[in-house]
Design a protein around this motif. Structure first.
Motif, PDB file in Angstrom:
ATOM      1  N   HIS A  26       0.838  -1.204   0.000  1.00  0.00           N
ATOM      2  CA  HIS A  26       0.000   0.000   0.000  1.00  0.00           C
ATOM      3  C   HIS A  26       0.875   1.257   0.000  1.00  0.00           C
ATOM      4  N   HIS A  83      -3.415   9.575   1.838  1.00  0.00           N
ATOM      5  CA  HIS A  83      -2.604   8.508   2.438  1.00  0.00           C
ATOM      6  C   HIS A  83      -1.714   9.058   3.562  1.00  0.00           C
ATOM      7  N   ASP A 172      -9.387   4.533   4.430  1.00  0.00           N
ATOM      8  CA  ASP A 172      -9.221   4.222   3.012  1.00  0.00           C
ATOM      9  C   ASP A 172     -10.221   3.135   2.626  1.00  0.00           C
ATOM     10  N   HIS A 176      -7.719  -1.868  -2.658  1.00  0.00           N
ATOM     11  CA  HIS A 176      -6.292  -2.155  -2.430  1.00  0.00           C
ATOM     12  C   HIS A 176      -5.937  -2.048  -0.938  1.00  0.00           C
TER      13      HIS A 176
HETATM   14 MN   MN3 Z   1      -4.960   3.506  -0.454  1.00  0.00          MN
END
Ligand code: MN3
Length: 212
Positions: A26, A83, A172, A176
């Motif tokens: 990630h 992120h 998130d 993914h």
């Molecule tokens: Mn992400």
């Protein structure tokens, strides 16, 4: 040039909630990819981006960006900012974290209890369609509200109304982020997320937001 921020914890310290493989992938592939692409696009656009990615996403001037690259710049800037935010509000699984009382009281005031807030946040995340992020924000009335955004949109991007406020917690929602372990059971990922939340950091963000 934007850079991948250092993580405050080792890859394996979020286990068993997120495996070392998941976090490394990630961080070093997905997040790093957004940073690299963003830098390429900004260089091509000759856009004078501020050093702080959070300032950039609040002040992006689409009209000063090449029309063909605007969406990609916005997407990758959000990918980087979101992120950075997400890593910042996580802590190792074995590190204890309790909700500081001022934030706890605010959560109780807005959602009746911390448990009700968490359940509601999980449900809000579950209702989101496709890729995106779930947010807890402090609105201009200093109330806590939750919402989700699509793709890598951030609530403080210029296209959103100002009353979405300042985010203090995020999750998130991209596949993914969870698929390697949780597969299609994303509710399990949402429920497990609370084990990794650094409430002291969230409370610091809350304090900054209400003093703003
Ligand atoms: Mn992400």
């Amino acid at each position: 040039m934007y850079q991948l921020p250092a993580l405050k914890y080792a890859y394996d310290t979020l286990e068993p909630i997120l495996t070392a493989e998941m976090l490394e992938l990630h961080y070093t592939k997905h997040h790093a990819g957004y940073v690299q692409k963003l830098n390429e696009l900004l260089e091509k656009a000759q856009y004078p981006a501020p050093d702080d990615i959070d300032v950039f996403i609040r002040t992006m001037d689409f009209l000063k960006m090449p029309a063909e690259d605007r969406n990609a710049i916005q997407f990758n800037a959000g990918g980087h900012a979101n992120h950075c935010f997400f890593w910042d509000i996580l802590k190792p699984y074995h590190q204890k974290s309790t909700i500081p009382s001022e934030l706890e009281i605010a959560l109780q005031k807005s959602f009746s209890s911390v448990e009700a807030f968490q359940k509601s946040f999980e449900q809000t995340a579950a209702k989101h369609l496709g890729s995106g992020w779930a947010w807890l924000c402090v609105n201009p009335q200093n109330e806590l509200i939750m919402l989700t955004t699509l793709n890598h949109d951030h609530p403080q991007m210029p296209q959103f109304p100002k009353n979405l406020g300042t985010p203090i917690l995020t999750l998130d929602l991209w596949e993914h982020a969870y698929y390697l372990k949780y597969k299609n059971r994303k509710l399990e990922y949402f429920e497990a997320f609370w084990n990794l939340v650094d409430w002291e950091r969230v409370a610091q963000r809350y304090q900054t937001a209400i003093e703003f």
